[in-house]
Motif scaffolding. Structure first.
Motif, PDB file in Angstrom:
ATOM      1  N   ALA A 224       0.883  -1.230  -0.137  1.00 14.28           N
ATOM      2  CA  ALA A 224      -0.110   0.054   0.177  1.00 14.28           C
ATOM      3  C   ALA A 224       0.763   1.311   0.013  1.00 14.28           C
ATOM      4  O   ALA A 224       0.476   2.181  -0.662  1.00 14.28           O
ATOM      5  CB  ALA A 224      -0.880   0.029   1.260  1.00 14.28           C
ATOM      6  N   LEU A 225       2.066   1.147   0.890  1.00 12.38           N
ATOM      7  CA  LEU A 225       2.960   2.522   0.695  1.00 12.38           C
ATOM      8  C   LEU A 225       3.451   2.621  -0.675  1.00 12.38           C
ATOM      9  O   LEU A 225       3.451   3.808  -1.108  1.00 12.38           O
ATOM     10  CB  LEU A 225       3.889   2.189   1.877  1.00 12.38           C
ATOM     11  CG  LEU A 225       4.954   3.418   2.131  1.00 12.38           C
ATOM     12  CD1 LEU A 225       4.336   4.574   2.793  1.00 12.38           C
ATOM     13  CD2 LEU A 225       6.083   2.951   2.949  1.00 12.38           C
ATOM     14  N   ILE A 226       3.956   1.511  -1.120  1.00 11.15           N
ATOM     15  CA  ILE A 226       4.728   1.636  -2.445  1.00 11.15           C
ATOM     16  C   ILE A 226       3.621   2.229  -3.555  1.00 11.15           C
ATOM     17  O   ILE A 226       3.740   2.980  -4.188  1.00 11.15           O
ATOM     18  CB  ILE A 226       5.393   0.405  -2.840  1.00 11.15           C
ATOM     19  CG1 ILE A 226       6.438   0.167  -1.961  1.00 11.15           C
ATOM     20  CG2 ILE A 226       5.804   0.666  -4.255  1.00 11.15           C
ATOM     21  CD1 ILE A 226       7.590   1.209  -1.849  1.00 11.15           C
ATOM     22  N   PHE A 227       2.328   1.624  -3.565  1.00 14.31           N
ATOM     23  CA  PHE A 227       1.339   1.836  -4.501  1.00 14.31           C
ATOM     24  C   PHE A 227       0.932   3.448  -4.297  1.00 14.31           C
ATOM     25  O   PHE A 227       0.884   4.202  -5.421  1.00 14.31           O
ATOM     26  CB  PHE A 227       0.077   0.988  -4.320  1.00 14.31           C
ATOM     27  CG  PHE A 227       0.361  -0.557  -4.718  1.00 14.31           C
ATOM     28  CD1 PHE A 227       1.845  -0.801  -5.266  1.00 14.31           C
ATOM     29  CD2 PHE A 227      -0.296  -1.630  -4.540  1.00 14.31           C
ATOM     30  CE1 PHE A 227       2.070  -2.042  -5.640  1.00 14.31           C
ATOM     31  CE2 PHE A 227      -0.146  -2.870  -4.611  1.00 14.31           C
ATOM     32  CZ  PHE A 227       1.122  -3.161  -5.325  1.00 14.31           C
ATOM     33  N   GLY A 228       0.733   3.778  -2.999  1.00 16.52           N
ATOM     34  CA  GLY A 228       0.468   5.355  -2.937  1.00 16.52           C
ATOM     35  C   GLY A 228       1.461   6.089  -3.677  1.00 16.52           C
ATOM     36  O   GLY A 228       1.379   7.058  -4.217  1.00 16.52           O
ATOM     37  N   PHE A 229       2.834   5.917  -3.245  1.00 18.30           N
ATOM     38  CA  PHE A 229       3.900   6.538  -3.874  1.00 18.30           C
ATOM     39  C   PHE A 229       3.914   6.518  -5.223  1.00 18.30           C
ATOM     40  O   PHE A 229       4.125   7.414  -6.201  1.00 18.30           O
ATOM     41  CB  PHE A 229       5.150   5.994  -3.345  1.00 18.30           C
ATOM     42  CG  PHE A 229       6.455   6.786  -3.914  1.00 18.30           C
ATOM     43  CD1 PHE A 229       6.728   8.011  -3.219  1.00 18.30           C
ATOM     44  CD2 PHE A 229       7.267   6.272  -4.968  1.00 18.30           C
ATOM     45  CE1 PHE A 229       7.948   8.617  -3.784  1.00 18.30           C
ATOM     46  CE2 PHE A 229       8.276   6.903  -5.257  1.00 18.30           C
ATOM     47  CZ  PHE A 229       8.880   8.115  -5.039  1.00 18.30           C
ATOM     48  N   ILE A 230       3.548   5.627  -5.883  1.00 21.72           N
ATOM     49  CA  ILE A 230       3.569   5.437  -7.343  1.00 21.72           C
ATOM     50  C   ILE A 230       2.364   6.288  -7.929  1.00 21.72           C
ATOM     51  O   ILE A 230       2.535   6.901  -8.838  1.00 21.72           O
ATOM     52  CB  ILE A 230       3.407   3.825  -8.087  1.00 21.72           C
ATOM     53  CG1 ILE A 230       4.618   3.204  -7.824  1.00 21.72           C
ATOM     54  CG2 ILE A 230       3.206   3.634  -9.362  1.00 21.72           C
ATOM     55  CD1 ILE A 230       4.596   1.593  -8.012  1.00 21.72           C
ATOM     56  N   ALA A 231       1.199   6.098  -7.418  1.00 21.11           N
ATOM     57  CA  ALA A 231       0.004   6.857  -7.590  1.00 21.11           C
ATOM     58  C   ALA A 231       0.449   8.417  -7.665  1.00 21.11           C
ATOM     59  O   ALA A 231      -0.095   9.247  -8.566  1.00 21.11           O
ATOM     60  CB  ALA A 231      -1.161   6.600  -6.893  1.00 21.11           C
ATOM     61  N   GLY A 232       0.874   8.692  -6.595  1.00 15.62           N
ATOM     62  CA  GLY A 232       1.175  10.238  -6.550  1.00 15.62           C
ATOM     63  C   GLY A 232       2.164  10.770  -7.505  1.00 15.62           C
ATOM     64  O   GLY A 232       1.951  12.000  -7.981  1.00 15.62           O
ATOM     65  N   PHE A 265       0.053  -2.918 -11.506  1.00 20.96           N
ATOM     66  CA  PHE A 265      -0.247  -4.809 -11.512  1.00 20.96           C
ATOM     67  C   PHE A 265       1.418  -5.288 -11.573  1.00 20.96           C
ATOM     68  O   PHE A 265       1.840  -6.296 -11.380  1.00 20.96           O
ATOM     69  CB  PHE A 265      -1.015  -4.856 -12.619  1.00 20.96           C
ATOM     70  CG  PHE A 265      -2.414  -4.679 -12.302  1.00 20.96           C
ATOM     71  CD1 PHE A 265      -3.082  -5.659 -11.438  1.00 20.96           C
ATOM     72  CD2 PHE A 265      -3.288  -3.633 -12.811  1.00 20.96           C
ATOM     73  CE1 PHE A 265      -4.530  -5.603 -11.209  1.00 20.96           C
ATOM     74  CE2 PHE A 265      -4.521  -3.467 -12.399  1.00 20.96           C
ATOM     75  CZ  PHE A 265      -5.255  -4.393 -11.480  1.00 20.96           C
ATOM     76  N   PHE A 266       2.134  -4.497 -12.457  1.00 26.12           N
ATOM     77  CA  PHE A 266       3.324  -4.929 -12.607  1.00 26.12           C
ATOM     78  C   PHE A 266       4.345  -5.197 -11.232  1.00 26.12           C
ATOM     79  O   PHE A 266       4.909  -6.046 -10.986  1.00 26.12           O
ATOM     80  CB  PHE A 266       4.099  -4.216 -13.560  1.00 26.12           C
ATOM     81  CG  PHE A 266       5.940  -4.580 -13.974  1.00 26.12           C
ATOM     82  CD1 PHE A 266       6.124  -5.827 -14.546  1.00 26.12           C
ATOM     83  CD2 PHE A 266       6.639  -3.853 -13.239  1.00 26.12           C
ATOM     84  CE1 PHE A 266       7.445  -5.895 -14.711  1.00 26.12           C
ATOM     85  CE2 PHE A 266       8.032  -3.987 -13.406  1.00 26.12           C
ATOM     86  CZ  PHE A 266       8.312  -5.292 -14.262  1.00 26.12           C
ATOM     87  N   VAL A 267       4.288  -3.954 -10.581  1.00 28.41           N
ATOM     88  CA  VAL A 267       4.933  -3.936  -9.162  1.00 28.41           C
ATOM     89  C   VAL A 267       4.429  -4.920  -8.233  1.00 28.41           C
ATOM     90  O   VAL A 267       5.100  -5.465  -7.400  1.00 28.41           O
ATOM     91  CB  VAL A 267       4.975  -2.574  -8.649  1.00 28.41           C
ATOM     92  CG1 VAL A 267       5.550  -2.399  -7.439  1.00 28.41           C
ATOM     93  CG2 VAL A 267       5.578  -1.439  -9.741  1.00 28.41           C
ATOM     94  N   ASN A 268       3.174  -5.114  -8.211  1.00 29.44           N
ATOM     95  CA  ASN A 268       2.411  -6.040  -7.336  1.00 29.44           C
ATOM     96  C   ASN A 268       2.882  -7.465  -7.918  1.00 29.44           C
ATOM     97  O   ASN A 268       3.123  -8.274  -6.773  1.00 29.44           O
ATOM     98  CB  ASN A 268       1.134  -6.017  -7.579  1.00 29.44           C
ATOM     99  CG  ASN A 268       0.304  -7.046  -6.574  1.00 29.44           C
ATOM    100  OD1 ASN A 268       0.385  -7.211  -5.653  1.00 29.44           O
ATOM    101  ND2 ASN A 268      -0.456  -8.010  -7.234  1.00 29.44           N
TER     102      ASN A 268
END
Length: 284
Positions: A224-232, A265-268
């Motif tokens: 969740a932390l990494i995905f939030g960083f990517i989205a921002g 999806f790739f990072v996940n």
């Protein structure tokens, strides 16, 4: 009498290709390198934001405002989406385990699927679609109005003043929402498994405690932390680089959402593969 000199035939005129004929050959390498250039700029922005996080002064007021905005537009949709998502996972896993004769493991399998995979992705997709699009539109409108250029002329860094608080807000909200979605999704899966599939509450909880371990929660929060960083970062990058005026801002918003979905999806996949290799299963 002298013989007449031989007459040389006229040389054909030298034709210079028109500029439009030469453009495709000259522009082809540029078009091929354009994705690499955009990727490099995106990583450069991510590095600049990571460095600016630890610089002073920190924009506390801007961070609080952005945190409240991101949370206000994502809390209710996240809670509403997590209920049917957890129910679908519980029903599908319960049906599969019943066919295999292992219905007692329904609780552990469904809860692990929600915590490790579904919850971080739901949070990231909602933050990207709701908050990320708003961040991209805000920064893009400031860019076409030349507000960011005016800030640079006055010696104010737009990255530290505007981008860093927004990226931190998406990261913190993603971590907090991930816990909410995990709890609501687990309760939804428990309800539908016990009520609709005639499962027993004791077996549901026992299978969860037998298969789950604390690192499963850690990887969900880390995702969740990494995905939030990517989205921002993606939203800020597309907002800082709009093309074509107001229409370009709308296109940048759409592009930011699509690019974020692909990266998530790739990072996940990468994080899941690394986690399964590093952390052994419980009892293994």
């Amino acid at each position: 009498m002298t013989a007449p000199l031989p007459v040389r035939p006229p040389e054909p005129p030298v034709t210079t290709p028109a500029p439009e004929d030469r453009a495709p050959r000259q522009g082809q390498p540029t078009r091929l390198l354009a994705p690499l250039r955009e990727t490099g700029k995106l990583f450069a922005l991510a590095a600049a934001v990571s460095r600016a996080i630890f610089r002073r002064p920190f924009q506390v007021r801007e961070f609080i405002e952005q945190f409240w905005f991101v949370a206000s537009v994502t809390i209710l949709p996240a809670a509403l989406v997590s209920i049917p998502f957890g129910a679908v996972i519980a029903l599908q896993v319960g049906s599969l385990t019943e066919q295999l004769g292992a219905q007692s493991f329904t609780g552990g399998a469904s809860v692990l699927a929600v915590i490790q995979q579904a919850s971080p992705l739901i949070v990231a997709l909602l933050i990207s679609g709701a908050a990320g699009s708003a961040i991209c539109a805000d920064l893009g409108s400031r860019k076409i109005r030349e507000e960011l250029d005016a800030m640079e002329v006055m010696g104010v860094s737009p990255i530290q003043r505007l981008v860093v608080p927004r990226v931190l807000a998406t990261m913190f909200v993603a971590v907090l929402l991930n816990g909410l979605v995990s709890v609501v999704g687990t309760l939804g899966g428990y309800f539908f498994n016990v009520i609709m599939q005639d499962g027993t509450p004791g077996a549901y909880l026992a299978s969860f405690s037998a298969l789950a371990q604390l690192p499963d929660l850690y990887i969900g929060e880390f995702k969740a932390l990494i995905f939030g960083f990517i989205a921002g970062i993606v939203a800020a990058y597309r907002g800082l680089n709009p093309r074509g005026g107001p229409k370009g801002v709308g296109d940048a918003v759409n592009q930011s959402v699509v690019i974020t979905f692909m990266l998530l999806f790739f990072v996940n996949m990468v994080l899941t593969a690394i986690y399964l290799q590093i952390v052994p299963p419980k009892g293994g």
